[in-house]
Design a protein around this motif. Structure first.
Motif, short mmCIF file in Angstrom:
data_model
loop_
_atom_site.label_atom_id
_atom_site.label_comp_id
_atom_site.label_asym_id
_atom_site.label_seq_id
_atom_site.Cartn_x
_atom_site.Cartn_y
_atom_site.Cartn_z
N ASP A 268 0.85 -1.19 0.00
CA ASP A 268 0.00 0.00 0.00
C ASP A 268 0.89 1.24 0.00
O ASP A 268 2.11 1.16 -0.12
CB ASP A 268 -0.94 -0.02 1.20
CG ASP A 268 -0.20 -0.23 2.51
OD1 ASP A 268 1.02 0.06 2.56
OD2 ASP A 268 -0.82 -0.69 3.50
N GLU A 269 0.27 2.41 0.16
CA GLU A 269 1.04 3.65 0.11
C GLU A 269 2.03 3.75 1.27
O GLU A 269 3.15 4.25 1.10
CB GLU A 269 0.07 4.84 0.14
CG GLU A 269 -0.79 4.96 -1.11
CD GLU A 269 -1.62 6.22 -1.08
OE1 GLU A 269 -1.49 6.98 -0.09
OE2 GLU A 269 -2.41 6.43 -2.02
N GLU B 163 -0.08 3.25 -9.60
CA GLU B 163 0.19 4.30 -8.63
C GLU B 163 1.39 3.94 -7.76
O GLU B 163 2.26 4.77 -7.47
CB GLU B 163 -1.04 4.53 -7.75
CG GLU B 163 -0.87 5.58 -6.66
CD GLU B 163 -0.61 6.97 -7.21
OE1 GLU B 163 -0.07 7.81 -6.46
OE2 GLU B 163 -0.94 7.23 -8.39
N ARG B 164 1.47 2.68 -7.34
CA ARG B 164 2.61 2.26 -6.51
C ARG B 164 3.90 2.25 -7.33
O ARG B 164 4.97 2.58 -6.82
CB ARG B 164 2.32 0.87 -5.93
CG ARG B 164 1.16 0.86 -4.95
CD ARG B 164 1.09 -0.44 -4.20
NE ARG B 164 0.77 -1.57 -5.07
CZ ARG B 164 -0.45 -1.98 -5.36
NH1 ARG B 164 -1.49 -1.33 -4.84
NH2 ARG B 164 -0.67 -3.01 -6.14
N LEU C 196 5.15 5.83 -7.44
CA LEU C 196 5.77 6.27 -6.19
C LEU C 196 7.20 5.75 -6.06
O LEU C 196 8.10 6.48 -5.64
CB LEU C 196 4.92 5.79 -5.00
CG LEU C 196 3.55 6.45 -4.84
CD1 LEU C 196 2.79 5.80 -3.68
CD2 LEU C 196 3.69 7.95 -4.58
#
Length: 460
Positions: free
Chosen positions: A369-370, A412-413, A416
């Motif tokens: 996760d984030e 998205e990951r 990042l």
């Protein structure tokens, strides 16, 4: 390759029958022997009721035959030694290993019919059974069988069982050896091509750095002169002090380092079995470890729990020569039995990584996760180069029409991690590590070129 020990089966010559011997002998009666015994008893009862002495004789003969065979087999005193040899003792998943069994008759009397049975786990295949004819005094017999497993792990082989039987098949008694061996099934290793990745330039190779031991005249570490040393390196002050020719030890080559990080969190992977995402990650970690060791790197295996292989005694890294081979075997044995952890965070692994410069960092992540992506981003700060393979295990078992949202979260990951400096690739189902390894090299070369640096300077 391991060799099993020898064991003795049956009763040693000159020993007395153990207590409960009659019960043991009767328990060894086969179906045929029990049938003969039951038929004899039934015939004897009928002969008594009907008053038929001839039928009684037949009944006594039928009942006595299995009893006599059981007594003979039970009192048989063979001295037999058995050994087992595995070729090889450490085998990749899906490959076969051969088990060689050897039986030696160490007594002065020949044996009768012997039946061998080796105990193996069901994952390795059916239980092997062999029938050996009469073995002469001092003789030997050798047999072999194959085992194979698609699941990594450590599997015990043995103990070897020797079954004694009479010629009529009325009674069978089993004796077991006390020794057993272990077959280690390691993850499948995929051959990787040599590539240039930033972060490798910390040891031997085109871009190697050297640790300078000479910071000034007071910091000179001299050593004795050796044939072939450059005379310009002679340190005259030390030569005068020690009375022999001394040379400056100006620089020491540092061995390139690589850390392979394996995410084993149970919540990061879905599914099980040889084709699951977790097994792909374990196999990928094994492939990178072997590849880096072959290139001369000092390598260690690190998990999300903070466990490092080799341990602290080896400074957390595999050394050179024999030490490297021992460490490689230790890491393969660890990966053979590694399982999911109960942890939910990568923070323990980060605590280990922030202790020093790690050189090249290669990571295999499950679902993150984030918060976990932020921890992984900080890991990049402590390494010369970082390559990550991100497995979204949901995509390995999800239908195509339900993958849109999963793919968006994975992108998205990936973004990042790329912003933190990682060379990161998503791992779809069915992709080989060889292809992803080349792709990581191309992506890193593209980033270096975009930054104004020649790709050839990326490392060794």
């Amino acid at each position: 390759m391991t060799t099993g020990g020898t064991g003795r089966t049956g009763q040693p010559q000159g020993s007395r029958p153990e207590k409960g011997g009659a019960r043991t002998a009767l328990a060894g009666l086969s179906t045929r022997g029990r049938s003969f015994l039951a038929a004899g008893i039934a015939a004897a009862v009928c002969a008594y009721v009907l008053g038929q002495p001839n039928l009684l004789r037949v009944g006594l003969l039928l009942a006595a035959l299995p009893l006599i065979c059981a007594a003979v087999v039970y009192r048989t005193r063979y001295r037999v030694a058995g050994s087992r040899r595995l070729v090889p003792a450490r085998v990749p998943a899906g490959d076969e290993a051969r088990v060689h069994l050897r039986m030696d008759n160490v007594s002065r009397l020949p044996t009768g019919l012997l039946m061998l049975q080796d105990k193996v786990p069901y994952v390795l295949g059916p239980r092997p059974r062999f029938v050996l004819d009469r073995v002469e005094a001092g003789g030997r017999r050798e047999v072999s069988y194959r085992v194979r497993s698609d699941l990594r792990g450590r599997y015990p082989l043995g103990p070897l069982q020797l079954r004694l039987s009479d010629p009529f098949g009325m009674c069978e008694l089993t004796r077991s050896f006390s020794t057993y061996d272990t077959l280690t099934v390691i993850p499948r290793v995929e051959a990787l091509p040599p590539v240039r990745l930033t972060g490798e330039a910390k040891g031997y190779g085109d871009g190697r750095q050297r640790a300078v031991a000479l910071a000034g005249e007071d910091d000179v570490i001299p050593r004795g002169y050796r044939y072939g040393d450059d005379l310009r390196r002679v340190h005259w002050r030390s030569t005068a002090r020690y009375g022999e020719l001394m040379v400056r030890r100006e620089e020491q080559p540092q061995r390139a380092r690589c850390t392979v990080l394996l995410d084993t969190r149970a919540l990061a992977y879905a599914g099980a079995g040889p084709d699951s995402a977790f097994e792909w990650a374990v196999s990928g970690a094994a492939s990178v470890l072997v590849h880096m060791l072959e290139r001369g790197f000092s390598v260690r295996l690190l998990t999300d729990t903070g466990t490092s292989v080799p341990g602290e005694g080896a400074d957390g890294y595999a050394g050179a020569g024999g030490e490297s081979a021992d460490a490689a075997g230790l890491m393969m044995d660890t990966l053979a039995v590694i399982d999911h952890s109960d942890g939910a965070s990568l923070s323990r692994a980060y605590d280990v990584l922030r202790g020093g410069n790690e050189g090249l960092l290669v990571a295999f992540f499950g679902d993150i996760d984030e918060e976990q992506a932020a921890i992984a981003a900080k890991m990049r700060q402590r390494s010369g180069g970082a390559v990550a393979f991100l497995l979204d295990s949901d995509t390995w078992g999800r239908e195509p029409d339900g993958m849109a949202r999963t793919m968006n979260s994975q992108e998205e990951r990936l973004r990042l991690l790329r912003e933190a400096g990682w060379t990161v690739l998503g791992v779809p189902r069915g992709t080989s590590l060889n292809e992803l390894w080349r792709q990581a090299d191309r992506e890193r070369a593209g980033v270096v070129m975009a930054g104004g640096t020649r790709a050839g300077e990326a490392g060794s």
